[in-house]
Design an enzyme around this catalytic site. Structure first.
Site, PDB file in Angstrom:
ATOM      1  N   ASP A 110     -13.769 -10.129  -8.033  1.00  0.00           N
ATOM      2  CA  ASP A 110     -12.826 -11.228  -8.194  1.00  0.00           C
ATOM      3  C   ASP A 110     -12.748 -12.004  -6.890  1.00  0.00           C
ATOM      4  OD1 ASP A 110     -10.116 -10.205  -6.753  1.00  0.00           O
ATOM      5  OD2 ASP A 110     -10.996  -8.529  -7.852  1.00  0.00           O
TER       6      ASP A 110
ATOM      7  N   GLU B 293       1.663  -9.517  -7.734  1.00  0.00           N
ATOM      8  CA  GLU B 293       1.625  -8.753  -6.487  1.00  0.00           C
ATOM      9  C   GLU B 293       2.475  -9.363  -5.383  1.00  0.00           C
ATOM     10  OE1 GLU B 293      -2.012  -9.147  -4.059  1.00  0.00           O
ATOM     11  OE2 GLU B 293      -2.882 -10.189  -5.795  1.00  0.00           O
TER      12      GLU B 293
END
Length: 222
Positions: free
Chosen positions: A25, A117
């Site tokens: 990613d 996050e």
């Protein structure tokens, strides 16, 4: 036509932990990525690419990364970096879909991923669960797919109270930089993707899909 990747199809992944497909990613922090080498030499087969954040930010490298990944043969998808303190979940889902986070049943487009996050944003666990539900419901209404949820045990426990509200529909992308996935959050019985290392030879983070390439294509088909 709308598509859903239901509980029965998700459950198939639980039986294939030994058949692993490598991926990665990335975001604009990786300004130049050699996608052809990543695919042909590195053996990587999928990539998640940052598209948006909150309702004001579009990743400047998203279009070039997405085109490069597509041209190299990757199964690819977009992700949204959540900022729950900025605006509603639905508003951020709308922004995400409008700027690269959509989905089509073409066998090469992964469902959009919600990246959780950035702290709890001052929200209570009840408020955070409601925010995630707002995003998820809106994304599903717009695309016919439930978003992949990216999280880790610590964040999910602190910010949602380890809610089990999303395990039935949303695939889990687990963030744990270790040699084993460890305890899973939120009632998920298995991970669909595991981000196991915060580096990759071709840029970004290293991920592994919990299945074989046929099942990876199924995730991208619905």
């Amino acid at each position: 036509m709308k598509y859903t990747f239901g509980a029965a199809a998700l459950a198939m992944l639980a039986t294939t932990a030994t058949a692993a497909v490598q991926g990665f990613d990335i975001s604009h922090w990786q300004s130049s990525v050699d996608f052809a080498a990543a695919y042909n030499t590195g053996g990587l087969r999928f990539v998640y690419i940052k598209a948006t954040e909150s309702t004001t930010y579009r990743d400047p490298s998203f279009s070039s990364h997405y085109s490069g990944a597509t041209n190299a043969g990757f199964i690819r998808g977009a992700y949204h970096f959540a900022q729950p303190g900025d605006s509603s979940g639905a508003a951020q889902a709308d922004y995400f879909v409008a700027h690269g986070g959509g989905w089509s049943a073409d066998g090469i487009t992964l469902p959009g991923m919600l990246d959780l996050e950035a702290g709890c944003s001052g929200l209570s666990t009840t408020q955070m669960v409601a925010w995630i539900k707002s995003f998820s419901d809106e994304y599903q209404a717009l695309t016919g797919r439930w978003p992949v949820i990216y999280t880790n045990l610590s964040w999910w426990t602190e910010c949602t109270g380890n809610s089990q509200a999303f395990a039935e529909n949303s695939p889990l992308m687990l963030a744990r930089w270790a040699s084993a996935p460890g305890t899973l959050p939120g009632g998920w019985g298995y991970y669909t993707i595991w981000q196991y290392k915060d580096s990759n030879p071709y840029g970004g983070d290293s991920d592994v899909f919990n299945g074989d390439e046929t099942q990876l294509k199924k995730l991208a088909t619905g």
